[in-house]
Design an enzyme around this catalytic site. Structure first.
Site, mmCIF file in Angstrom:
data_model
loop_
_atom_site.group_PDB
_atom_site.id
_atom_site.type_symbol
_atom_site.label_atom_id
_atom_site.label_comp_id
_atom_site.label_asym_id
_atom_site.label_seq_id
_atom_site.Cartn_x
_atom_site.Cartn_y
_atom_site.Cartn_z
ATOM 1 N N ASP A 52 -6.443 -6.120 7.874
ATOM 2 C CA ASP A 52 -5.665 -7.374 7.867
ATOM 3 C C ASP A 52 -6.233 -8.368 8.880
ATOM 4 O OD1 ASP A 52 -2.692 -6.795 6.386
ATOM 5 O OD2 ASP A 52 -3.719 -5.023 7.129
ATOM 6 N N THR A 149 -0.401 -4.048 1.856
ATOM 7 C CA THR A 149 -1.040 -3.146 2.831
ATOM 8 C C THR A 149 -0.694 -1.687 2.547
ATOM 9 O OG1 THR A 149 -1.004 -4.899 4.485
ATOM 10 C CG2 THR A 149 -1.344 -2.682 5.301
#
Length: 380
Positions: A52, A149
């Site tokens: 990320d 995620t």
């Protein structure tokens, strides 16, 4: 010329998303489990990984270098709070390493690598620079560095989403889907199962080709998909791009609908009710991330519905890129009242009527009708 408008922005954005896909694949190979020290929990308990922050730093660095940091406004999901904590030194070192490794490969994608290795402060600054809140005026990039995620850490579906908004309207959408199979049949299989299967039988060239980048420019009436760049190959524009279109199925009983895997922020029982009343009979396809928009744009599924649980607010980076791609592929994306989504009011999709619906134009009215019919009888 209208067709040249945003051509440089599109060219750079597609290249940087390809690069981000490669970065994510590299990080994903090294992920052992969700308990890995490369995975952290944010304040809302959602996971965040090295990927990320690394994608956000990389995209920020490239865009700022090309368009000038004073001209670049980026609305993005991550900040540096967790990374800056004393107990995150290893995590931060992993991010710095990953970003530099990725940027070293920039020439493969036709982009410039840094003159020298970036230091920790430069990388933290690149992440922090993505602190815009968007709004109705000016030009803003909207980035979700790793959407889904949870899908990413489970080696399932996830997406890298980048959009450009000008004066409140999303004008470009680019969606990288590193685990998205090029063949629809594989979609129902878990990614790891797909990998195992593809090792058992020698696949034909087009079936093992996994991962793609989709992109569209507002008003062009076209959406495109490119395969990822594998091995030592260099990215070449437009990299065997092919046009994608939404499905032509207009009979709800034959349609497939997509919904979120996680129940935390979406109401599965309400979507099930709507699906039933509109005549959908197939099992829902539960997919992590904005890959749901990719599935609609490519015609792998006909309908995507999301009705948030009360108190949950949709964020613009979870939808911007996917919406423009679906619309240019011939689909329709609205709220449940049939109104277009408004990306111009900050980081949240304010004024959303109940939920979000993405599908072909032929199915849209039927679904809106079913939502109204089901709403009164539900207790949402």
């Amino acid at each position: 010329m209208e067709s040249d408008k945003y051509s440089k922005e599109m060219d750079i954005a597609v290249r940087v998303v390809h690069m981000a896909c490669s970065l994510c694949q590299m990080v994903q190979k090294g992920l052992v489990s969700t308990d890995s020290d490369q995975v952290k929990s944010k304040d809302d308990d959602s996971p965040v990984t090295v990927a990320d922050w690394s994608v956000q730093a990389t995209v920020s660095w490239i865009l700022s270098g090309i368009f000038g940091s004073q001209n670049v406004s980026i609305v993005a999901e991550e900040d540096v709070k967790t990374l800056s904590k004393a107990d995150s030194a290893d995590l931060l070192a992993a991010v710095v390493n990953t970003v530099n490794e990725c940027l070293a490969d920039a020439p493969k994608y036709g982009l410039q690598r840094p003159d020298k290795v970036l230091g920790t402060l430069q990388i933290l600054e690149a992440i922090s620079r993505c602190n815009s809140t968007g709004g109705p005026t000016g030009r803003h990039w909207i980035l979700d560095p790793v959407d889904g995620t949870l899908g990413f850490v489970r080696k399932d579906q996830y997406a890298i989403a980048l959009a450009l908004m000008e004066d409140g309207q999303v004008v470009l959408g680019i969606l990288g889907c590193p685990n998205y199979p090029m063949k629809k049949e594989w979609l129902n299989f878990h990614h790891e199962h797909y990998q195992n299967m593809s090792q058992l039988s020698p696949p034909s060239l087009d079936s093992w080709e996994e991962g793609c980048v989709m992109y569209a420019r507002r008003g062009s009436g076209e959406a495109w998909m490119q395969p990822l760049v594998h091995g030592d190959k260099k990215f070449e524009w437009p990299n065997s791009a092919r046009r994608i279109r939404v499905s032509s199925i207009d009979d709800p009983s034959l349609a497939t609908f997509c919904e979120s895997v996680e129940k935390a922020n979406s109401n599965h029982s309400f979507t099930a009710g709507v699906a039933y009343s509109v005549g959908l009979r197939k099992q829902p396809l539960r997919v992590y991330s904005m890959v749901k928009y990719a599935a609609i744009a490519r015609g792998d599924a006909e309908i995507f519905m999301k009705f948030a649980r009360s108190g949950y607010k949709e964020k613009i980076w979870d939808h911007a890129a996917g919406v423009v791609i679906v619309e240019e592929a011939g689909g329709v994306v609205t709220d449940a009242g049939g109104r277009p989504l408004d990306f111009s009011r900050g980081v949240f999709l304010e004024g959303l009527d109940r939920g979000i619906i993405a599908c072909s134009a032929t199915l849209h009215e039927k679904i809106i009708g079913a939502v109204y019919a089901s709403w009164d009888s539900s207790n949402l």
